[in-house]
Design an enzyme around this catalytic site. Structure first.
Site, PDB file in Angstrom:
ATOM      1  N   SER A  49       0.973  -1.370   0.233  1.00  0.00           N
ATOM      2  CA  SER A  49      -0.124   0.118  -0.038  1.00  0.00           C
ATOM      3  C   SER A  49       0.957   1.297   0.074  1.00  0.00           C
ATOM      4  O   SER A  49       1.634   1.513  -0.939  1.00  0.00           O
ATOM      5  CB  SER A  49      -0.971   0.042   1.186  1.00  0.00           C
ATOM      6  OG  SER A  49      -2.062   0.958   0.964  1.00  0.00           O
ATOM      7  N   ASP A  79      -9.751  -5.164  -4.362  1.00  0.00           N
ATOM      8  CA  ASP A  79      -9.110  -4.060  -3.525  1.00  0.00           C
ATOM      9  C   ASP A  79      -9.892  -2.664  -3.431  1.00  0.00           C
ATOM     10  O   ASP A  79     -10.006  -2.159  -4.312  1.00  0.00           O
ATOM     11  CB  ASP A  79      -7.826  -3.929  -3.875  1.00  0.00           C
ATOM     12  CG  ASP A  79      -6.856  -2.959  -2.795  1.00  0.00           C
ATOM     13  OD1 ASP A  79      -7.493  -2.304  -2.062  1.00  0.00           O
ATOM     14  OD2 ASP A  79      -5.718  -3.233  -2.892  1.00  0.00           O
ATOM     15  N   HIS A 120      -7.788  -5.703   0.338  1.00  0.00           N
ATOM     16  CA  HIS A 120      -6.616  -4.857   0.365  1.00  0.00           C
ATOM     17  C   HIS A 120      -5.354  -5.382   1.221  1.00  0.00           C
ATOM     18  O   HIS A 120      -4.086  -5.092   0.777  1.00  0.00           O
ATOM     19  CB  HIS A 120      -6.835  -3.548   1.041  1.00  0.00           C
ATOM     20  CG  HIS A 120      -6.134  -2.609   0.970  1.00  0.00           C
ATOM     21  ND1 HIS A 120      -5.027  -2.107  -0.196  1.00  0.00           N
ATOM     22  CD2 HIS A 120      -5.297  -1.799   2.038  1.00  0.00           C
ATOM     23  CE1 HIS A 120      -4.211  -1.148   0.201  1.00  0.00           C
ATOM     24  NE2 HIS A 120      -4.449  -1.035   1.398  1.00  0.00           N
TER      25      HIS A 120
END
Length: 398
Positions: A246, A333, A372
């Protein structure tokens, strides 16, 4: 004369009697009429009272509706005013955007002692503290390969540092925003990687967890560089891989770009749920959905980010990175859209800087539900890593 007047008198008397009789009849008729009118008034009064009560009830209901509408309108105006005020507040105070990008003040899970990784089920992990710069201290976890967990019991920091020189590859893990190095999904990934025979070194950037300092893109990148150099000084010739997740992918590409520019690249770069750059990610983030079509969105929300020195330009960094690249991204995601990971791959794959190295994109179908941060659950992950990292050396041109 008498004969003439007598009939008149009699007639007068008859008329008087007749008048008296008619007067009594009229009085009786009048009494009857008065009684009828009184009854009608009483009847009218009885029927008027329900109408009056009904009218009063309707008036009260209308009053309540007006009061409710007034309150509702007041609330709507307040919400609208707040909605309009936020963009101006963000523009005038760009530090707000930095806080929302980093979310370092969100510490989840709460009430854990980062000095004791064993409390999180990491019974073969040591906690360190390093000092990248003056007034900056960062907390570090070093998890050794799980096959050594018995030997690690009761060992001190020196033993763990010496273990880096063993014949096992090392993964430097750079986490995303919010939380700490003790986040649940992060701990589960450490366990998976440790079970595959890797050392895992991770840390909290300055301002996160128990690390001291003020967050910034430059500072986060420098912290990562310091930890990488610390690892290389102790790992000998063992491979060192960099894994970013991320927001950590932005730190990872910043770091690897600097390493490649100084000609000390890592053995491979792994990006989990990456984005192209922070502007595109901010525009695609679910938090921005209510303002995405607001007039001047870029000027209000995106320009303050870059003016604060926050870019995390993964797309630009790809042009300056020369090492094997693996991108992992789940189709479902909700935080970093899948199309941004695919777009980054399409930028990197044809880049001249990667012409001698393997570049691979692994999508995870939305039916798997990895979203995610749950790619670590994939039973295919060990195979993917073995196949990719086994080919992490430069490919020779024929």
């Amino acid at each position: 004369m008498r004969k003439r007047t007598e009939p008149v008198t009699l007639e007068h008397e008859r008329c008087a009697a007749s008048g008296s009789s008619s007067s009594g009849s009229a009085a009786a008729a009048l009494d009857a009429d008065c009684s009828l009118k009184q009854n009608l008034r009483l009847a009218g009064k009885g029927t008027a009272e329900p109408h009056s009560a009904s009218d009063a009830g309707m008036k009260r209901a209308l009053g309540r509706r007006k009061s409710l509408w007034f309150r509702l309108r007041k609330i709507l105006l307040c919400v609208l005013g707040f909605y309009i005020a936020i963009p101006f507040l963000v523009k005038l105070c760009p530090g707000i955007q930095a806080k929302l990008i980093f979310l370092n003040f969100v510490r989840v899970p709460y009430f854990i002692d980062l000095k004791k990784p064993q409390d999180q089920g990491l019974n073969h992990t040591c906690n360190y503290y390093l000092q990248p710069e003056d007034d900056v201290t960062i907390g570090v976890w070093h998890t050794i390969p799980s096959v050594w967990w018995k030997n690690a019991q009761g060992k001190d920091q020196m033993w763990y540092e010496d273990a880096l020189a063993s014949n096992h590859a090392i993964i430097l893990y750079l986490h995303g925003n919010a939380g700490t190095r003790g986040g649940d999904h992060r701990v589960e990934l450490y366990k998976v990687l440790s079970s595959l025979g890797y050392h895992v070194v991770t840390f909290d950037y300055r301002g996160w967890g128990d690390s001291v300092g003020t967050p910034s893109e430059r500072g986060m990148t420098y912290d990562a560089l310091h930890v990488f150099d610390w690892i290389k000084a102790r790992s000998g010739d063992n491979p060192v891989y960099i894994w970013g997740h991320s927001l950590g992918t932005g730190v990872a590409t910043n770091l690897v770009r600097r390493l490649c520019e100084r000609e000390t690249p890592p053995d491979a770069l792994i990006l989990e749920s990456p984005f192209t750059n922070i502007r595109e990610e901010a525009k695609s983030h679910p938090f921005s959905v209510i303002y995405r079509y607001f007039p001047g969105f870029d000027w209000f929300f995106l320009d303050p980010i870059t003016s604060s020195g926050i870019k995390f330009a993964n797309d630009e960094n790809m042009k300056h990175i020369s090492c094997p690249l693996l991108i992992l991204h789940a189709e479902d995601d909700p935080v970093v859209p899948f199309h941004l990971g695919r777009k980054l791959y399409n930028i990197a794959a044809p880049s001249r800087s990667f012409r001698d190295f393997k570049v691979q994109f692994i999508p995870f179908h939305s039916d798997l539900g990895y979203r995610h941060k749950y790619i670590y659950k994939s039973p295919e992950l060990p195979r993917i890593l073995r196949e990719f990292l086994g080919k992490s050396e430069p490919e020779r041109q024929h």
